[in-house]
Design an enzyme around this catalytic site. Sequence first.
Site, short mmCIF file in Angstrom:
data_model
loop_
_atom_site.label_atom_id
_atom_site.label_comp_id
_atom_site.label_asym_id
_atom_site.label_seq_id
_atom_site.Cartn_x
_atom_site.Cartn_y
_atom_site.Cartn_z
N SER A 1 0.80 -1.23 0.00
CA SER A 1 0.00 0.00 0.00
C SER A 1 0.83 1.27 0.00
CB SER A 1 -0.93 0.01 1.22
OG SER A 1 -1.79 -1.09 1.16
N THR A 2 1.99 1.25 0.63
CA THR A 2 2.79 2.47 0.74
C THR A 2 4.24 2.20 0.36
OG1 THR A 2 3.44 2.06 3.04
CG2 THR A 2 1.36 3.24 2.69
#
Length: 185
Positions: A13-14
């Site tokens: 996600s990041t």
Amino acid sequence: MHKGILIGYARVSTQDQHLALQDDALKAAGCKKVFRDTASGVKEDRKGLLEAMEYARKGDCIVVWKLDRLGRSLRQLIETVRKLDDDGIGLKSLQERIDTTTSGGKLIFHMFGALAEFERDIIRERTMAGLKAARARGRQGGRPRRLGEKEIRMARTMWKDKKNTIREICGVLKVSRATFYRAVK
């Protein structure tokens, strides 16, 4: 059992998260090629997933480390699996041990789909019941009107006086032209 090649898909996600764990698991599972994304699962435009789906051919199988790598919601996950199935492409999840190239794996996804549809129906029923209960108590749904009856009468009076322009009337009432015209109809 699938006939084609195994194609890996990994997503974090990041930027702070790392793909190494997923990459290692996908390679150990026999994936010949791995596509990657660093993007939220909520985003619909996951370039790596789209590339993996375009690369895959009928009989191939896309492998993920976990099902949540394909999407954040059950609806998004089911849509992706349906698209793969329509194209004759299987899906394997290593952590959940689900394989849609087997009859058992297909059954699980059909159950997921039925549960998602059931959930949507329940939400729709609750919403309708809530609206009905609110109407029974005299509450009306929707956005509140920008102009009340008093302001509408004032708008009509100002409009009858040809010296006032629409722009001036809208400025006094602090509304857009569209709101003004809806109110004076």
